[in-house]
Design a protein around this motif. Structure first.
Motif, PDB file in Angstrom:
ATOM      1  N   LEU A  43      53.418 -25.272  16.582  1.00  0.00           N
ATOM      2  CA  LEU A  43      54.550 -25.416  16.821  1.00  0.00           C
ATOM      3  C   LEU A  43      55.005 -26.756  15.843  1.00  0.00           C
ATOM      4  O   LEU A  43      56.097 -26.818  15.068  1.00  0.00           O
ATOM      5  CB  LEU A  43      55.212 -25.406  18.118  1.00  0.00           C
ATOM      6  N   HIS A  46      53.941 -26.153  11.931  1.00  0.00           N
ATOM      7  CA  HIS A  46      54.930 -25.031  11.050  1.00  0.00           C
ATOM      8  C   HIS A  46      56.497 -24.990  11.625  1.00  0.00           C
ATOM      9  O   HIS A  46      57.109 -24.453  10.496  1.00  0.00           O
ATOM     10  CB  HIS A  46      54.154 -23.763  11.430  1.00  0.00           C
ATOM     11  N   ARG A  47      56.925 -25.061  12.796  1.00  0.00           N
ATOM     12  CA  ARG A  47      58.337 -24.925  13.082  1.00  0.00           C
ATOM     13  C   ARG A  47      58.888 -26.102  13.970  1.00  0.00           C
ATOM     14  O   ARG A  47      59.418 -25.915  14.819  1.00  0.00           O
ATOM     15  CB  ARG A  47      58.530 -23.607  13.885  1.00  0.00           C
ATOM     16  N   PHE A 169      54.611 -18.710  15.360  1.00  0.00           N
ATOM     17  CA  PHE A 169      54.938 -19.792  14.410  1.00  0.00           C
ATOM     18  C   PHE A 169      54.816 -19.682  12.948  1.00  0.00           C
ATOM     19  O   PHE A 169      55.101 -20.378  12.074  1.00  0.00           O
ATOM     20  CB  PHE A 169      54.975 -21.210  14.979  1.00  0.00           C
TER      21      PHE A 169
END
Length: 267
Positions: A43, A46-47, A169
């Protein structure tokens, strides 16, 4: 980064985070819970734009140092908590020291299919382990998106999130009630729709006909796809059984079919 330790399991923000284990709370708040070092790491990598809060216990284990570093790099603050507080937040019986609250990303069908060559559609798939495994396999096979349709399990369910080990993600995930809307969007984007179904033709070793853009549709674990849906999808394929096994489970069959398509598309 704050080092004040939250030690009250009944604190309001702890209760709000814990409530995200329920679908009703996820839908109303537009948020979901991410548990464990692997998922939180992905997480952050990547996001990070989705993150609202990261809760972590104190310590010097390798994952804690890495989570601290990644959070610092993306300027995300970490809320330090006791093990009792983390246990109150987490859905798992034995939480692994870190959890995060994140916003559910908004992705349209059109965006998910734009330029796509391989998409997995899960229709009426109910088991969180199956859903997470298919999503993970789709990610590994280089798929461009995963779509949940009908009354499939919520992809933001904590068990689904954990079973994806972070793949959630890595690619667009869309929830769309109407399978017909999904099929229409796929065709408009130039993808062939194929049903994975035990009543379909056997997939042979020659898979050149899987080389084009394809959206695989995987049905319910027990019932498969309704006849009306199979008809609207068009082509149906199944994996042959060479041994004595009665059948393959959904996640296994989906993994093989996604990889067969990935191989054909890369030849």
């Amino acid at each position: 980064m704050s080092f004040e330790i939250l030690d009250n399991p009944k604190a309001g923000r702890v209760k709000r985070a814990a409530a995200l284990s329920r679908k009703k709370e996820r839908l109303e708040s537009g948020k979901f819970l991410v548990e464990g070092p692997q998922a939180v790491r992905e997480l952050l990598m990547h996001r990070a734009d989705l993150i609202e809060t990261v809760f972590a216990t104190t310590g010097s284990e390798s994952w804690q140092l890495e989570i601290d570093r990644l959070a610092s790099e993306v300027e995300v603050s970490i809320e330090r908590v006791t093990e009792d507080v983390l246990a109150a937040i987490a859905e798992t019986v034995q939480p692994q020291g870190v959890a995060a609250v994140a916003r559910i990303p908004e992705t349209s069908l059109e965006h998910a299919f734009e330029g796509a060559r391989l998409v997995a559609v899960l229709h009426e798939v109910r088991d969180p382990g199956n859903a997470g495994t298919v999503l993970r396999a789709a990610d590994a096979a280089g798929a461009d998106a995963v779509i949940f349709s009908g009354d499939s399990i919520d992809p933001w369910h904590p068990k689904v999130v954990r079973s994806t080990t972070g793949s959630l993600f890595h690619l667009p995930v869309v929830v769309e009630k109407s399978l017909e809307s999904v099929l229409s969007a796929a065709r408009e984007a130039g993808l062939e729709t194929i049903a994975a179904d035990v009543r379909g033709a056997e997939l042979t070793g020659a898979t050149d006909d899987l080389a084009g853009p394809i959206a695989w549709v995987f049905g319910n674990e027990a019932r498969g796809l309704e006849e009306a849906h199979r008809t609207s999808i068009g082509r149906s394929l199944k994996l042959p059984i060479f041994g004595a096994a009665e059948s393959l489970n959904l996640a296994t069959a989906a993994s093989v079919l996604l990889y067969e398509t990935a191989f054909a598309q890369r030849r």
